[in-house]
Design a protein around this motif. Structure first.
Motif, PDB file in Angstrom:
ATOM      1  N   ILE A  50      -2.829  -2.362  -2.894  1.00 35.67           N
ATOM      2  CA  ILE A  50      -2.281  -3.647  -2.462  1.00 35.67           C
ATOM      3  C   ILE A  50      -1.476  -3.422  -1.187  1.00 35.67           C
ATOM      4  CG2 ILE A  50      -0.706  -5.549  -3.019  1.00 35.67           C
ATOM      5  CD1 ILE A  50      -1.352  -5.012  -5.997  1.00 35.67           C
ATOM      6  N   ILE A  51      -1.869  -4.095  -0.121  1.00 35.21           N
ATOM      7  CA  ILE A  51      -1.146  -4.029   1.152  1.00 35.21           C
ATOM      8  C   ILE A  51      -0.547  -5.411   1.390  1.00 35.21           C
ATOM      9  CG2 ILE A  51      -1.293  -3.520   3.615  1.00 35.21           C
ATOM     10  CD1 ILE A  51      -3.881  -1.980   3.056  1.00 35.21           C
ATOM     11  N   SER A  52       0.778  -5.485   1.424  1.00 33.75           N
ATOM     12  CA  SER A  52       1.410  -6.806   1.451  1.00 33.75           C
ATOM     13  C   SER A  52       1.988  -7.137   2.821  1.00 33.75           C
ATOM     14  CB  SER A  52       2.501  -6.892   0.387  1.00 33.75           C
ATOM     15  OG  SER A  52       3.582  -6.044   0.696  1.00 33.75           O
ATOM     16  N   LYS A  62     -10.605  -1.418  -5.461  1.00 36.93           N
ATOM     17  CA  LYS A  62     -10.403  -2.697  -4.801  1.00 36.93           C
ATOM     18  C   LYS A  62      -9.230  -2.577  -3.852  1.00 36.93           C
ATOM     19  CE  LYS A  62     -11.378  -7.451  -5.527  1.00 36.93           C
ATOM     20  NZ  LYS A  62     -11.875  -8.415  -6.518  1.00 36.93           N
ATOM     21  N   ILE A  63      -9.303  -3.325  -2.746  1.00 44.76           N
ATOM     22  CA  ILE A  63      -8.189  -3.432  -1.810  1.00 44.76           C
ATOM     23  C   ILE A  63      -7.813  -4.896  -1.701  1.00 44.76           C
ATOM     24  CG2 ILE A  63      -7.382  -3.079   0.554  1.00 44.76           C
ATOM     25  CD1 ILE A  63      -9.385  -0.798   0.822  1.00 44.76           C
ATOM     26  N   PHE A  64      -6.523  -5.160  -1.876  1.00 44.57           N
ATOM     27  CA  PHE A  64      -5.989  -6.518  -1.760  1.00 44.57           C
ATOM     28  C   PHE A  64      -5.046  -6.526  -0.569  1.00 44.57           C
ATOM     29  CE2 PHE A  64      -5.126 -10.501  -4.177  1.00 44.57           C
ATOM     30  CZ  PHE A  64      -4.122 -11.019  -3.381  1.00 44.57           C
ATOM     31  N   TYR A  65      -5.435  -7.257   0.470  1.00 46.76           N
ATOM     32  CA  TYR A  65      -4.637  -7.279   1.708  1.00 46.76           C
ATOM     33  C   TYR A  65      -4.152  -8.682   2.017  1.00 46.76           C
ATOM     34  CZ  TYR A  65      -3.538  -7.516   6.666  1.00 46.76           C
ATOM     35  OH  TYR A  65      -2.922  -7.779   7.859  1.00 46.76           O
ATOM     36  N   THR A  66      -2.868  -8.805   2.333  1.00 49.62           N
ATOM     37  CA  THR A  66      -2.299 -10.062   2.812  1.00 49.62           C
ATOM     38  C   THR A  66      -1.777  -9.843   4.224  1.00 49.62           C
ATOM     39  OG1 THR A  66      -1.594 -10.634   0.562  1.00 49.62           O
ATOM     40  CG2 THR A  66      -0.615 -11.879   2.373  1.00 49.62           C
ATOM     41  N   VAL A  87     -10.065  -8.286  -1.351  1.00 51.95           N
ATOM     42  CA  VAL A  87      -9.520  -9.643  -1.309  1.00 51.95           C
ATOM     43  C   VAL A  87      -8.684  -9.700  -0.043  1.00 51.95           C
ATOM     44  CG1 VAL A  87      -7.958 -11.328  -2.348  1.00 51.95           C
ATOM     45  CG2 VAL A  87      -9.471  -9.979  -3.808  1.00 51.95           C
ATOM     46  N   LEU A  88      -8.965 -10.670   0.806  1.00 49.01           N
ATOM     47  CA  LEU A  88      -8.237 -10.829   2.062  1.00 49.01           C
ATOM     48  C   LEU A  88      -7.528 -12.180   2.044  1.00 49.01           C
ATOM     49  CD1 LEU A  88     -10.963  -9.598   4.597  1.00 49.01           C
ATOM     50  CD2 LEU A  88      -9.133  -8.255   3.530  1.00 49.01           C
TER      51      LEU A  88
END
Length: 491
Positions: free
Chosen positions: A123-125, A196-200, A221-222
């Motif tokens: 997770i990259i926030s 999975k990579i979740f980037y905001t 998820v972008l």
């Protein structure tokens, strides 16, 4: 001690990232994170963390963004706590396999869809809501049973540091880790294989994330942004409408929010009344000297301050300011600013503003706004204020955006039964509520059969009779099948 911490951060390279991922894979392989008890314990501890550290969290947000306490309590801590409560209440239902119908082809049989954790996820926030945008996806990842690495934004250093300190104290560090740092650390993490990579964040970095993920066929998820429009029709309660626009624009991080209203479209005839009402309500909320208001967040850093002033000072728009425009470089404050009749080819209309500037675009008829919106990239959110049923229906059917709100702004984020996410350049994938759980789960199909009912028709030799029966099965219908079994009709 400080020197030791700097040394640890300095050596977080590709090898260190690889070792971290391997460590978490071992934890995940042990089955620890799959248990219902582990998931519930982590979620309860996250709630406890929020309750016991509310002042510290609010102070970190004040340091990073001068965020008003109410915004911190409601939009960061409160929304996070609600996500935890929803997950705690529902996760026992989410993990139950979903029964699925089977067909005559597999008779007798039963089937189910099992939500299983993906594995080790990243997770990259983002910096604008550093606690919510770090921990809200984490709620979904934990509820789904994954091991997680969280990379907070270095642009909000106080929040990043506090997240690192709190998560190791309250959550299971054998399965959930925080890595602080900037580009080097993020790059090292992106070199690894994740489930999975979740980037905001923004589209530029999203392309880097997606390119890195493609090397390992990692799904992403972008959660991005875009120019979220507000269409304002005549004949509405304008005071309520403008208050809701102000709350969604300047009351959400002073415009530094992914779903913040980016620009307004209204008719030439209605614009003067709209501008006057906006001015009155802005003065009511923030006073005659808004730069001194404690209810407005500051711009996050000097780079973003310079970017925003460049938009404001462009020759094409500098003369279109009808309210605000004041700025203070030392305090990184920019007053709520309204610009009227802004040219379409101006800088401010060709990039996401992400700040306290609000251009107004004029059209002859309000229906023209829909084509105007669709001529650009698809936004994360789009808003319409109108009392006309037909216009609302037309808006919903013709405007493509991540989410739509009629007669308000930004509040759809608080509805956990709605998916939150973008479309096209505003992102891919969604989360919130069960959608967060689904984002970090694989829907595994499971079919159960016994040894009875084995049909010779599926095995060679393929006789004329078998062909006839297969055609009947494919064609469907009980009468066709009976005919084939009795040998009626042509093969």
């Amino acid at each position: 001690m400080a020197g030791s911490e700097e040394k640890e951060k300095a050596v977080f390279d590709v090898d260190a990232a690889s070792a971290l991922v391997n460590e978490l894979r071992c934890t995940f392989a042990s089955g620890k994170t799959r248990s219902y008890e582990w998931r519930v314990t982590q979620l309860k501890n996250m709630l406890k963390m929020c309750d016991e550290n509310e002042k510290e969290i609010a102070e970190a947000l004040r340091q990073d963004l001068s965020k008003p306490e109410l915004e911190s309590v409601v939009y960061e801590i409160g929304m996070l706590k609600n996500s935890c409560r929803v997950a705690l209440k529902e996760v026992k239902h989410w993990i139950v396999p979903e029964k699925a119908k089977t067909s005559l082809t597999t008779f007798p049989s039963s089937a189910e869809i099992l939500s299983e954790p993906l594995g080790v996820v990243l997770i990259i926030s983002a910096w604008n809501y550093p606690f919510l945008l770090s921990l809200d996806p984490l709620v979904g990842a934990i509820a789904a049973g994954n091991a997680v690495v969280l990379k907070p934004s270095e642009i909000a250093p106080a929040s990043s540091s506090l997240l690192s300190k709190l998560l190791v104290k309250y959550l299971d560090s054998s399965a959930i880790r925080v890595i602080e740092g900037a580009v080097a650390e993020t790059s090292a993490l992106l070199e690894q294989k994740w489930e999975k990579i979740f980037y905001t964040g923004n589209g530029r970095v999203a392309r880097i994330v997606m390119a890195a993920a493609a090397k390992h066929l990692t799904p992403v998820v972008l959660e991005l942004g875009g120019k979220s429009p507000v269409v304002i029709d005549a004949g509405i309660n304008l005071q309520v409408a403008t208050r809701r626009i102000i709350a969604g624009k300047w009351g959400c991080n002073n415009g530094q929010a992914c779903v913040s209203p980016d620009y307004i479209i209204t008719t030439k005839d209605y614009a003067p009344e709209l501008v006057d009402t906006l001015k009155n309500e802005l003065e009511r909320f923030y006073g005659k000297t808004p730069l001194e208001s404690k209810d407005l967040s500051r711009i996050v850093n000097s780079n973003h301050f310079t970017r925003l002033t460049k938009l404001l000072d462009e020759d094409k728009v500098s003369g279109n300011i009808v309210h605000g425009g004041e700025r203070d470089k030392e305090s990184l404050k920019i007053a709520p600013t309204i610009l009227l009749d802004v040219p379409q080819d101006s800088l401010i209309m060709n990039e996401e503003i992400f700040g306290p500037l609000l251009p107004i675009i004029l059209v002859n008829k309000i229906e023209e706004s829909f084509d105007l919106i669709n001529s650009g990239t698809k936004p994360l959110a789009a808003y319409l204020f109108s009392n006309k049923k037909k216009l609302k229906e037309q808006f919903v059917m013709s405007v493509s955006a991540g989410g739509l709100v009629i007669n308000d702004t930004t509040v759809h984020l608080a509805v956990d039964t709605l998916p939150f996410g973008g479309v096209g350049e505003s992102g891919m994938g969604s989360y919130h509520g069960k959608f967060s759980f689904d984002a970090f789960s694989h829907k595994k199909a499971v079919l159960y059969r016994s040894f009875i009912g084995d049909a010779a028709i599926r095995y060679p030799p393929y006789t004329t009779e078998k062909v006839r029966l297969m055609k009947a099965l494919i064609g469907g219908g009980i009468w066709n099948i009976i005919q084939a079994l009795l040998g009626w009709g042509k093969a």
